[in-house]
Motif scaffolding. Structure first.
Motif, short mmCIF file in Angstrom:
data_model
loop_
_atom_site.label_atom_id
_atom_site.label_comp_id
_atom_site.label_asym_id
_atom_site.label_seq_id
_atom_site.Cartn_x
_atom_site.Cartn_y
_atom_site.Cartn_z
N ASN A 252 4.02 11.07 11.55
CA ASN A 252 5.39 11.50 11.29
C ASN A 252 6.41 10.80 12.18
O ASN A 252 7.47 10.39 11.71
CB ASN A 252 5.51 13.02 11.49
CG ASN A 252 4.72 13.78 10.45
OD1 ASN A 252 4.46 13.27 9.36
ND2 ASN A 252 4.32 14.99 10.78
N ASP A 253 6.10 10.65 13.46
CA ASP A 253 7.07 10.08 14.39
C ASP A 253 6.61 8.79 15.06
O ASP A 253 7.33 8.23 15.87
CB ASP A 253 7.43 11.11 15.46
CG ASP A 253 6.21 11.61 16.22
OD1 ASP A 253 5.08 11.44 15.70
OD2 ASP A 253 6.37 12.18 17.31
N LYS A 254 5.43 8.30 14.71
CA LYS A 254 4.92 7.07 15.32
C LYS A 254 4.51 6.07 14.25
O LYS A 254 4.06 6.46 13.18
CB LYS A 254 3.68 7.37 16.18
CG LYS A 254 3.94 8.23 17.37
CD LYS A 254 2.66 8.45 18.14
CE LYS A 254 2.87 9.43 19.27
NZ LYS A 254 1.61 9.73 19.96
N ILE A 255 4.67 4.80 14.57
CA ILE A 255 4.21 3.73 13.69
C ILE A 255 3.81 2.55 14.55
O ILE A 255 4.47 2.25 15.55
CB ILE A 255 5.28 3.35 12.65
CG1 ILE A 255 4.69 2.42 11.60
CG2 ILE A 255 6.50 2.76 13.29
CD1 ILE A 255 5.55 2.29 10.35
N THR A 256 2.71 1.91 14.18
CA THR A 256 2.26 0.73 14.94
C THR A 256 2.86 -0.52 14.32
O THR A 256 3.48 -0.48 13.26
CB THR A 256 0.72 0.61 14.89
OG1 THR A 256 0.32 0.34 13.54
CG2 THR A 256 0.05 1.85 15.41
N SER A 257 2.62 -1.62 14.97
CA SER A 257 3.01 -2.91 14.39
C SER A 257 2.16 -3.16 13.15
O SER A 257 1.03 -2.69 13.05
CB SER A 257 2.75 -4.04 15.38
OG SER A 257 3.49 -3.85 16.55
N THR A 258 2.71 -3.91 12.22
CA THR A 258 1.97 -4.30 11.03
C THR A 258 1.18 -5.56 11.36
O THR A 258 1.74 -6.52 11.87
CB THR A 258 2.92 -4.55 9.85
OG1 THR A 258 3.65 -3.34 9.59
CG2 THR A 258 2.16 -4.97 8.60
N MET A 259 -0.13 -5.52 11.08
CA MET A 259 -1.00 -6.67 11.33
C MET A 259 -1.38 -7.29 10.00
O MET A 259 -1.62 -6.58 9.03
CB MET A 259 -2.26 -6.22 12.07
CG MET A 259 -2.00 -5.46 13.36
SD MET A 259 -1.38 -6.51 14.65
CE MET A 259 -2.86 -7.34 15.10
N ARG A 260 -1.44 -8.62 9.96
CA ARG A 260 -1.82 -9.34 8.75
C ARG A 260 -2.99 -10.26 9.06
O ARG A 260 -2.96 -10.98 10.06
CB ARG A 260 -0.63 -10.14 8.22
CG ARG A 260 0.48 -9.26 7.70
CD ARG A 260 1.73 -10.08 7.37
NE ARG A 260 2.79 -9.24 6.89
CZ ARG A 260 3.62 -8.54 7.66
NH1 ARG A 260 3.48 -8.56 8.96
NH2 ARG A 260 4.57 -7.79 7.13
N HIS A 261 -3.99 -10.24 8.19
CA HIS A 261 -5.18 -11.07 8.37
C HIS A 261 -5.51 -11.73 7.04
O HIS A 261 -5.26 -11.15 5.97
CB HIS A 261 -6.38 -10.22 8.80
CG HIS A 261 -6.10 -9.37 9.99
ND1 HIS A 261 -6.17 -9.84 11.28
CD2 HIS A 261 -5.73 -8.07 10.09
CE1 HIS A 261 -5.87 -8.87 12.11
NE2 HIS A 261 -5.59 -7.77 11.42
N SER A 262 -6.11 -12.90 7.10
CA SER A 262 -6.54 -13.56 5.86
C SER A 262 -7.96 -14.08 6.01
O SER A 262 -8.39 -14.48 7.10
CB SER A 262 -5.59 -14.70 5.49
OG SER A 262 -5.70 -15.75 6.42
N ILE A 263 -8.67 -14.04 4.91
CA ILE A 263 -10.02 -14.57 4.82
C ILE A 263 -10.03 -15.46 3.59
O ILE A 263 -9.77 -14.98 2.47
CB ILE A 263 -11.06 -13.44 4.68
CG1 ILE A 263 -10.94 -12.45 5.84
CG2 ILE A 263 -12.46 -14.00 4.56
CD1 ILE A 263 -11.64 -11.13 5.61
N ALA A 264 -10.28 -16.75 3.78
CA ALA A 264 -10.20 -17.70 2.68
C ALA A 264 -11.20 -17.37 1.57
O ALA A 264 -10.86 -17.39 0.38
CB ALA A 264 -10.42 -19.12 3.17
N LYS A 265 -12.43 -17.06 1.96
CA LYS A 265 -13.48 -16.82 0.97
C LYS A 265 -14.49 -15.84 1.55
O LYS A 265 -14.90 -15.98 2.70
CB LYS A 265 -14.15 -18.17 0.67
CG LYS A 265 -15.06 -18.19 -0.49
CD LYS A 265 -15.28 -19.63 -0.92
CE LYS A 265 -16.73 -20.01 -0.83
NZ LYS A 265 -17.01 -21.35 -1.31
N LEU A 266 -14.88 -14.87 0.76
CA LEU A 266 -15.89 -13.89 1.18
C LEU A 266 -16.95 -13.84 0.09
O LEU A 266 -16.71 -13.34 -1.02
CB LEU A 266 -15.25 -12.53 1.39
CG LEU A 266 -16.08 -11.44 2.04
CD1 LEU A 266 -16.62 -11.89 3.40
CD2 LEU A 266 -15.27 -10.17 2.21
N ASP A 267 -18.11 -14.40 0.40
CA ASP A 267 -19.20 -14.48 -0.57
C ASP A 267 -19.63 -13.10 -1.03
O ASP A 267 -19.43 -12.10 -0.34
CB ASP A 267 -20.40 -15.22 0.03
CG ASP A 267 -20.09 -16.69 0.29
OD1 ASP A 267 -19.28 -17.27 -0.45
OD2 ASP A 267 -20.66 -17.26 1.24
N GLY A 268 -20.29 -13.07 -2.19
CA GLY A 268 -20.84 -11.83 -2.71
C GLY A 268 -21.87 -11.27 -1.75
O GLY A 268 -22.58 -12.01 -1.07
#
Length: 131
Positions: A54-70
């Motif tokens: 309600n009164d707190k929020i963290t930083s937004t983090m962004r991550h990427s993974i080019a390819k993730l095999d089955g």
């Protein structure tokens, strides 16, 4: 017009938080993983995470993974203990079968605890799957 839009449903892709031992720091920590339990590879995986209350929020983090095999998984980030007292949201977007998929995974506040641990399939470690 809206009836012509097909939104693909995400199946067999999960987000889990694993409680595992860090050899470098000689302590247990909580790590977030994306799990591809599909037979096919998924590509351009983007994970956007944040913690909130309600009164707190963290930083937004962004991550990427080019390819993730089955039938594989990838570590996304480490989560500090105090952030687990907040709702933690992971918005996952990826390409598969020439389509764009997206799903929001959530760990509700105070649910990531040792009491709720189960064995996570594919990773075979103790953790919790997001809803």
């Amino acid at each position: 017009m809206k009836k012509d839009i097909v939104i693909p449903v995400v199946k067999d892709v999960h987000v889990a938080i694993i409680h595992e031992f860090n050899k470098e720091f000689l302590d247990k920590e909580w790590n977030v993983y994306v799990i591809n339990n599909r037979a096919e590879t998924i590509e351009m995986v983007l994970v956007v995470s944040k913690g909130y209350d309600n009164d707190k929020i963290t930083s937004t983090m962004r991550h990427s993974i080019a390819k993730l095999d089955g039938k594989s998984y990838a570590k996304v980030e480490m989560v500090q203990e105090d952030v687990l007292q907040l709702n933690n949201e992971f918005f996952v977007t990826f390409f598969a079968d020439n389509k764009l998929f997206e799903k929001r995974f959530t760990f509700e506040k105070n649910t990531v605890t040792e009491v709720n641990l189960t064995t996570i399939p594919l990773i075979e470690k103790d953790g919790i799957l997001a809803k």
